[in-house]
Design a protein around this motif. Structure first.
Motif, short mmCIF file in Angstrom:
data_model
loop_
_atom_site.label_atom_id
_atom_site.label_comp_id
_atom_site.label_asym_id
_atom_site.label_seq_id
_atom_site.Cartn_x
_atom_site.Cartn_y
_atom_site.Cartn_z
N LEU A 73 0.88 -1.17 0.00
CA LEU A 73 0.00 0.00 0.00
C LEU A 73 0.91 1.22 0.00
O LEU A 73 1.90 1.27 0.74
CB LEU A 73 -0.90 0.01 1.23
N THR A 75 1.18 5.34 0.49
CA THR A 75 0.58 6.64 0.84
C THR A 75 1.56 7.71 0.39
O THR A 75 2.63 7.39 -0.08
CB THR A 75 0.38 6.81 2.37
N LYS A 78 2.17 8.45 -3.77
CA LYS A 78 1.34 7.88 -4.84
C LYS A 78 1.69 8.46 -6.22
O LYS A 78 1.80 7.73 -7.19
CB LYS A 78 -0.14 8.15 -4.53
N GLU A 101 -1.42 8.09 -10.54
CA GLU A 101 -1.04 7.78 -9.16
C GLU A 101 -1.29 6.31 -8.87
O GLU A 101 -2.08 5.66 -9.57
CB GLU A 101 -1.79 8.66 -8.17
N SER A 103 -1.84 3.62 -5.48
CA SER A 103 -1.87 3.38 -4.03
C SER A 103 -1.76 1.90 -3.71
O SER A 103 -1.62 1.52 -2.55
CB SER A 103 -3.15 3.95 -3.43
N SER A 104 -1.82 1.05 -4.74
CA SER A 104 -1.77 -0.40 -4.50
C SER A 104 -0.84 -1.06 -5.51
O SER A 104 -0.96 -0.83 -6.72
CB SER A 104 -3.20 -0.96 -4.66
N ALA A 116 -5.11 2.58 -8.45
CA ALA A 116 -5.41 3.77 -7.64
C ALA A 116 -6.73 3.45 -6.96
O ALA A 116 -7.78 3.41 -7.61
CB ALA A 116 -5.52 5.00 -8.52
N ASP A 118 -8.19 5.00 -4.26
CA ASP A 118 -8.93 6.01 -3.49
C ASP A 118 -10.31 6.35 -4.05
O ASP A 118 -11.25 6.55 -3.27
CB ASP A 118 -8.07 7.26 -3.32
N GLY A 286 -9.88 1.94 2.76
CA GLY A 286 -8.59 2.22 2.12
C GLY A 286 -7.63 1.05 2.28
O GLY A 286 -7.02 0.59 1.32
#
Ligand SMILES: NC(=O)c1ccc[n+]([C@@H]2O[C@H](COP(=O)([O-])OP(=O)(O)OC[C@H]3O[C@@H](n4cnc5c(N)ncnc54)[C@H](OP(=O)(O)O)[C@@H]3O)[C@@H](O)[C@H]2O)c1
Length: 318
Positions: A73, A75, A78, A101, A103-104, A116, A118, A286
């Motif tokens: 993950l 933060t 990103k 971006e 996030s994963s 992404a 989010d 999240g």
């Protein structure tokens, strides 16, 4: 010596800035047990803000090549990680490609995958307290988002989903302290907006200016604090003179900190009939969205509920 040691058990990484102080380090072992993830561990990787692009390339290549490193993950980094290392991914989901971006990070077979999450997790958090046909049933109601950062961009993309046609807010209003962010979100929204939802953008650098924007919002509107004020820094984007619209839905997207904005809403809750939500559910979605991707295991329904309860046991605010 190699920068990263090969993992000796199934490992998920948390790539951030000060990952050691995050409560997820304590929560994860219990979540792993509940999910039946045998021997799985979470390790933090701390990288300085806006690090050299090579740092992002190194971490992505390490995860890609190390068999027991299953994903991460991300933060804070990103955007920087995407820009430096997106070419190492065999799959990038549409949101990652659209917003540049990640996030994963996860793997499927020999493919490295980037998502992404989010827009999905902020959407799930909204669905937790905004009724399904809310906008259709409250045609006058709009959305005010204070703050034009990454989370505001994600929420806008969720609210504009094509499959919500016929159930859109009357207007989406965004207020931000500085001009560049406001310009950026305006450009992104203009590209996405599929059915001509009305938008308005306000530059609000001075105390009291967000109040003025709030006072224009119709009854039943959704009012969101996405500025980080009340967690990242103390305070609220509103002054104590601000009045929420009657029957408003009020969302503070953080769940810890002084949460001044949320307390301002609580002071008017009864008189103005406000529905108030904090950022806990957002936090849970999240993390679980990414864990689900990394360990290739569905997390919904009772499983999600169980993880929520476990995490709440570690959160003194809950
Ligand atoms: N619960 C969760 O799981 C969860 C998930 C995502 C985010 N969050 C939290 O949500 C907050 C926002 O996240 P983010 O990633 O969107 O942050 P971000 O990219 O830093 O965006 C914050 C935005 O708020 C603006 N701002 C600050 N003070 C303001 C004010 N008084 N009036 C108007 N605008 C103001 C900033 O303006 P300028 O910088 O342009 O001046 C910036 O554009 C953070 O605290 C984050 O931790 C929580």
């Amino acid at each position: 010596m190699a920068k990263y040691e090969p993992a000796t058990q199934p490992t998920m990484y948390f790539i951030g800035v000060t990952t050691g102080s995050s409560s997820i380090m304590k929560v994860f072992p219990e979540w792993a047990k509940a999910l039946g993830l045998k021997d799985a561990v979470m390790k933090g990787i701390d990288i300085a803000i806006h690090a050299d692009p090579q740092e992002y390339v190194d971490v992505v290549k390490f995860i890609k090549e190390d068999p027991l490193s299953l994903g991460a993950l991300v933060t804070t980094h990103k955007l920087d990680l995407y820009n430096a290392a997106h070419q190492y991914f065999e799959y990038l989901d549409p949101y990652a490609q659209m917003f540049h971006e990640l996030s994963s990070i996860s793997k499927r077979g020999d493919k490295l995958c980037g998502h992404a999450k989010d827009p999905i997790s902020s959407g799930l958090a909204l669905e937790h307290f905004v009724p399904e046909h809310y906008w259709k049933e409250h045609p006058q109601a709009g959305v005010l988002i204070m703050g034009a950062g990454g989370s505001a961009i994600s929420m806008c993309s969720y609210l504009m989903r094509e499959d919500f046609a016929g159930n859109y807010p009357a207007k989406i209003v965004i207020a931000n302290r500085s001009k560049p962010r406001l310009k950026e979100i305006e450009e992104i929204n203009a590209k996405l907006d599929p059915f001509g939802i009305e938008f308005a953008y306000y530059l609000t650098p001075e105390p009291g200016q967000n109040d003025e924007v709030l006072h224009k919002m119709p009854e039943g509107s959704l009012v969101i604090n996405a500025t980080g004020l009340g967690k990242d820094r103390p305070g609220s984007p509103l002054t104590d003179n601000a009045k929420f619209p009657k029957n408003a839905l009020v969302w503070e997207i953080n769940y810890r900190g002084d949460l001044r904005f949320m307390h301002q809403a609580e002071e008017q809750q009864e008189e103005r009939n406000l529905t108030i939500e904090d950022g806990w559910t957002y936090f849970i979605h999240g993390w679980t969205q990414v864990i689900s991707e990394v360990f290739d295991t569905p997390i919904a329904g009772e499983r999600l509920q169980k993880l929520d309860e476990i995490a709440a046991g570690f959160n003194q605010n809950k």
